[in-house]
Design an enzyme around this catalytic site. Structure first.
Site, PDB file in Angstrom:
ATOM      1  N   ASP A   1      -7.550  -0.545  -6.803  1.00  0.00           N
ATOM      2  CA  ASP A   1      -7.728  -0.184  -5.426  1.00  0.00           C
ATOM      3  C   ASP A   1      -7.463   0.481  -4.879  1.00  0.00           C
ATOM      4  O   ASP A   1      -7.881   0.786  -3.882  1.00  0.00           O
ATOM      5  CB  ASP A   1      -6.724  -2.063  -5.095  1.00  0.00           C
TER       6      ASP A   1
ATOM      7  N   ASP B   1     -10.148   4.266  -3.559  1.00  0.00           N
ATOM      8  CA  ASP B   1      -9.812   4.270  -1.677  1.00  0.00           C
ATOM      9  C   ASP B   1      -9.821   5.541  -2.541  1.00  0.00           C
ATOM     10  O   ASP B   1     -10.416   6.530  -1.367  1.00  0.00           O
ATOM     11  CB  ASP B   1      -9.187   3.423  -1.295  1.00  0.00           C
TER      12      ASP B   1
END
Ligand code: NAD
Length: 361
Positions: free
Chosen positions: A251, A255
């Site tokens: 996650d 990003d």
């Protein structure tokens, strides 16, 4: 080949960008002799407006009946849209989480590519960005810390919160197999990222990834600690091909890798289950601020459609054609507003789709 594709246009710019992605798929089908059957599926705000709920059983069934799902994006302006006055389980995002779960999509793929022509958007120093990069972050999506048991208690006036990070070997093996399969279609290198110096779940992760690697002698495997990986992504991103990692690390790292490219309208993504089935969507949201203006960048959705050709249909030549069309159009200096720079020609969403379709011959 016959391609059964469920199409979720979604909300905001979703219908505009999906229209352009379908235009590209139709051109590919024409040039390479395939037949595409689209089934429209409502999800998110569009489904709330018609059915009162963000996801219906019929939508899940229609998606399951297809070979793959192409999605725009869902959701509205979270401060002004009436969808956000509904209870959380009836808001657009609940539909997205629901369909991902119903389709058992455990592997999330996010490519981060720095195109030479867009290297000015990269926030890294020139001497690093000039090498370019093309990596795939492969994140486990349905296990680990986000799905473990959690609770908050209070003992003797002291509040305490517990989250648990659990993986079993089967969960690790199936994502590792996907990671190695995808590396075989790329530069044949896997960097498995963990925190094996501290966490038991990471030590098991590392063992199982080593076991899977035995079946892929052509793929080079390296292990990297997550803190080092976070640094390497900004120090030397060109070293990576496939980054394979668990849910929370993925996650954060995906990003970080996306932001290093600097262009949100260019970022594709896919979520796969253990067959060839996948849901393909841009990494960005529904951009309600520009919806209906005809200026959205459709390239992230078009590159997601290219991933669909490659990973759900094994049509590598066709996927290459789409990706090469994107490179060629950037080289010719055409840009949507979000990636516009001096000396380039600004085009809208539909024109960008037309230009890309013309490049595929
Ligand atoms: P966003 O990604 O929609 O927009 C952020 C900024 O980037 C905006 O200024 C937007 O105009 C711009 N942008 C995004 N995509 C673009 C494109 N293709 N071309 C040009 N510009 C683009 O993020 P947000 O504003 O935080 O969220 C808007 C809505 O999207 C919310 O309802 C959110 O929940 C939803 N969302 C959905 C998904 C999804 O469907 N997977 C993902 C993220 C956000």
């Amino acid at each position: 080949m016959k391609l059964n594709i469920a199409c979720i246009e979604g909300d905001g710019i979703g219908p505009e960008i999906v229209t352009e992605a379908k235009k590209i798929l139709d051109k590919v089908a024409l040039v390479y002799g395939h037949e595409i059957v689209y089934t429209n599926v409502l999800l998110g705000g569009a489904s709330i407006d018609v059915h009162g709920v963000p996801l219906t059983d019929e939508a899940v069934e229609a998606a399951k009946a297809a070979d793959a799902v192409l999605m725009g994006s869902i959701g509205g302006d979270t401060t002004t849209s009436p969808w956000y006055k509904l209870p959380p389980n009836l808001r657009p995002e609940a539909g997205l989480l629901g369909i991902r779960k119903a389709l058992n999509l455990f592997a999330n793929l996010r490519p981060a590519v720095l195109y030479e022509e867009l290297s000015d958007a990269c926030p890294l120093k020139k001497e690093i960005s000039s090498a370019g990069f093309d990596m795939m972050i492969m994140r486990e999506l349905t296990g680990g810390l986000y799905f473990g048991e959690r609770h908050t208690t209070e003992e003797n006036g002291i509040r305490k919160a517990v989250d648990t990070l659990t993986y079993d070997e089967n969960e690790i093996r199936r994502i590792a197999v996907k990671g190695f399969d995808i590396a075989m279609k790329r530069k044949k290198k896997v960097t498995s990222v963990d925190k094996a110096n501290v966490l038991d779940s990471s030590r098991l992760w590392r063992k199982v990834v080593d076991e899977v690697a035995v079946d892929y002698p052509e793929v080079t495997l390296e292990h990297m600690l997550v803190d080092n990986c976070a640094m390497q992504l900004v120090k030397d991103p060109a070293q990576f091909d496939v980054i394979l990692t668990e849910n929370m690390f993925g996650d954060i790292l995906s990003d970080e890798a996306s932001m290093v490219t600097g262009s949100i309208g260019m970022l594709a993504s896919a979520s796969l289950n253990d067959s060839k089935f996948g849901l393909y969507e841009p990494s960005h949201g529904s951009a309600p601020d520009i919806a209906g203006k005809g200026i959205a960048n459709p390239i992230a959705t078009i590159l997601s459609a290219a991933m669909m050709l490659r990973y759900s249909f094994d049509l590598d030549k066709e996927a290459d054609a789409v990706e090469n069309a994107v490179k060629s159009i950037l080289k010719k200096g055409y840009r949507t507003i979000d990636i516009m720079s001096e000396g380039c020609t600004q085009v809208g969403c539909k024109e960008m789709g037309d230009l890309l379709a013309d490049e595929i011959n």
